[in-house]
Structure formats: C-alpha cells, structure tokens
Design a protein around this motif. Structure first.
Motif, PDB file in Angstrom:
ATOM      1  N   ARG A 137      15.090  15.249  20.982  1.00 21.92           N
ATOM      2  CA  ARG A 137      14.923  14.363  19.821  1.00 21.92           C
ATOM      3  C   ARG A 137      13.842  13.318  20.068  1.00 21.92           C
ATOM      4  O   ARG A 137      13.119  12.940  19.153  1.00 21.92           O
ATOM      5  CB  ARG A 137      16.246  13.700  19.473  1.00 21.92           C
ATOM      6  CG  ARG A 137      17.297  14.691  18.998  1.00 21.92           C
ATOM      7  CD  ARG A 137      18.657  14.015  18.815  1.00 21.92           C
ATOM      8  NE  ARG A 137      19.710  14.981  18.657  1.00 21.92           N
ATOM      9  CZ  ARG A 137      20.172  15.400  17.490  1.00 21.92           C
ATOM     10  NH1 ARG A 137      19.653  14.939  16.381  1.00 21.92           N
ATOM     11  NH2 ARG A 137      21.144  16.286  17.427  1.00 21.92           N
ATOM     12  N   LYS A 138      13.742  12.839  21.304  1.00 22.52           N
ATOM     13  CA  LYS A 138      12.715  11.842  21.639  1.00 22.52           C
ATOM     14  C   LYS A 138      11.363  12.500  21.886  1.00 22.52           C
ATOM     15  O   LYS A 138      10.328  11.912  21.597  1.00 22.52           O
ATOM     16  CB  LYS A 138      13.129  11.057  22.884  1.00 22.52           C
ATOM     17  CG  LYS A 138      14.283  10.116  22.642  1.00 22.52           C
ATOM     18  CD  LYS A 138      14.628   9.354  23.885  1.00 22.52           C
ATOM     19  CE  LYS A 138      15.809   8.430  23.653  1.00 22.52           C
ATOM     20  NZ  LYS A 138      16.219   7.752  24.899  1.00 22.52           N
ATOM     21  N   ALA A 139      11.355  13.704  22.431  1.00 20.32           N
ATOM     22  CA  ALA A 139      10.101  14.371  22.803  1.00 20.32           C
ATOM     23  C   ALA A 139       9.377  15.002  21.618  1.00 20.32           C
ATOM     24  O   ALA A 139       8.162  15.191  21.668  1.00 20.32           O
ATOM     25  CB  ALA A 139      10.375  15.437  23.861  1.00 20.32           C
ATOM     26  N   ASP A 179      15.226  15.115  26.550  1.00 26.70           N
ATOM     27  CA  ASP A 179      15.814  14.759  25.265  1.00 26.70           C
ATOM     28  C   ASP A 179      14.874  15.253  24.175  1.00 26.70           C
ATOM     29  O   ASP A 179      13.836  14.645  23.913  1.00 26.70           O
ATOM     30  CB  ASP A 179      16.004  13.242  25.175  1.00 26.70           C
ATOM     31  CG  ASP A 179      16.697  12.814  23.888  1.00 26.70           C
ATOM     32  OD1 ASP A 179      16.732  13.600  22.912  1.00 26.70           O
ATOM     33  OD2 ASP A 179      17.203  11.678  23.849  1.00 26.70           O
ATOM     34  N   GLU A 187       9.975  14.677  10.027  1.00 30.41           N
ATOM     35  CA  GLU A 187      11.184  13.873  10.221  1.00 30.41           C
ATOM     36  C   GLU A 187      12.181  14.021   9.078  1.00 30.41           C
ATOM     37  O   GLU A 187      13.365  13.780   9.263  1.00 30.41           O
ATOM     38  CB  GLU A 187      10.817  12.397  10.379  1.00 30.41           C
ATOM     39  CG  GLU A 187      10.154  12.081  11.698  1.00 30.41           C
ATOM     40  CD  GLU A 187       9.850  10.595  11.847  1.00 30.41           C
ATOM     41  OE1 GLU A 187      10.487   9.775  11.154  1.00 30.41           O
ATOM     42  OE2 GLU A 187       8.987  10.281  12.668  1.00 30.41           O
ATOM     43  N   ASP A 208       7.947  19.253  26.850  1.00 27.68           N
ATOM     44  CA  ASP A 208       7.052  18.107  26.946  1.00 27.68           C
ATOM     45  C   ASP A 208       5.681  18.496  26.403  1.00 27.68           C
ATOM     46  O   ASP A 208       4.940  19.238  27.037  1.00 27.68           O
ATOM     47  CB  ASP A 208       6.953  17.633  28.399  1.00 27.68           C
ATOM     48  CG  ASP A 208       8.285  17.098  28.915  1.00 27.68           C
ATOM     49  OD1 ASP A 208       9.029  16.498  28.116  1.00 27.68           O
ATOM     50  OD2 ASP A 208       8.574  17.285  30.106  1.00 27.68           O
TER      51      ASP A 208
END
Length: 170
Positions: free
Chosen positions: A74-76, A72, A99, A140
């Motif tokens: 957006r989360k990473a 994902d 952001e 990652d």
C-alpha cells in the motif's frame, strides 16, 4: 486367452495414473495466504517474533536483478503512475493504478479500464474483469502481473515485470 505376467499390474498402474490426472487441487485461498505471510489474520502485524511461516515467505524473485517485493504494498504503490514493460517486438504495455480504485491497462494495442481491489495480504491487488494475469504483486518501483493468488512471490520472471516510469532494459 492367457495374458503375459505383469499385464494386470500395468493396467492397474495406468488406471491410477489417469485417476490422478483428474484431481484439481484448488490451492491456498487469499485469506490463508495472507495469514501465512503476515503470521496471523489478514490485518497482519500480529505474528510472534521468529514466526517461521512469515520468515520463510520469499520477498522477491529468484533472479537478483529483478525488483524485490515491497514490504508494504500500500505504501510502495505509486498511484497514478504508469508502470511499463517492453515486449519482445519492441511495443510497450502499461498499467496505471489510480487511488480511486480504478486502473488503466494497455496491452497488445488494446486499452482496458476497470476497478481493482486489495487482497488481504496488502502486497497484492486484483484487477477486476481482467482474465489474463489479474493479480498484481507490488514490488519496489515495479509491479508483477500474476495469473492467480497462488503464485509464490519468488515465481516472477522478467516478462511479468512492469517498471515505474521509463522501462530500463532488463
């Protein structure tokens, strides 16, 4: 004047070869790519279990020493963090994604700022106004700069990777 046998076949084959050079396949759109990767619409997550299209999408580079593509993006993504890479001449380039939808790219001694947007697959974003490698694939702890939306996830190389924080030797 009589031509040797096979001359006409050579002329025809050369004409066909030249005609094929003029084709410019556009490739897959970002929406189609998102549907294939996510197994459905751009929202993702609606692929049936065992969907071969989603299962066959590579999750990272062929080189196992390079970071894997984030499940994902957006989360990473570590927003506000500078991702860096070392160039062959020892200088550094960096990319920071904020952001608030802005970015700062330092490349070749030049600084460029602008806005970015997510692509529908949620794993990549586009740096608006950047012409060289405007697509960013989230991995990652790293980012990969790519030339366009049609570059497969496993077609990444060490010269395209920006690592979070310090730039460890490849």
């Amino acid at each position: 004047m009589r031509r040797p046998p096979g001359t006409m076949a050579l002329v025809v084959s050369m004409s066909l070869a030249l005609a094929a050079c003029g084709e410019r396949p556009e490739g897959e759109s970002a929406q189609d790519f998102a549907a294939r990767v996510n197994g459905g619409g751009a929202g993702g997550g609606n692929a049936p279990a065992g969907d071969p299209a989603a299962a066959n999408q590579p999750d990272g580079p062929r080189d196992p020493s390079l970071p894997r593509v984030a499940a994902d993006g957006r989360k990473a993504l570590a927003a506000g963090t500078a991702y860096r890479r070392t160039n062959p001449d020892g200088t550094h380039d960096s990319l920071a994604i904020a952001e608030d939808g802005t970015f700062t790219l330092e490349q070749g001694g030049r600084r460029q700022t602008g806005e970015w947007e997510w692509l529908p697959d949620g794993k990549r974003l586009r740096l608006l106004g950047v012409t060289h490698q405007p697509i960013v694939l989230i991995a990652d702890g790293a980012l990969y700069r790519m030339q366009n939306e049609n570059v497969p996830f496993d077609d990444v190389t060490p010269d395209r990777v920006y690592r979070r924080g310090a730039d460890p030797a490849p």
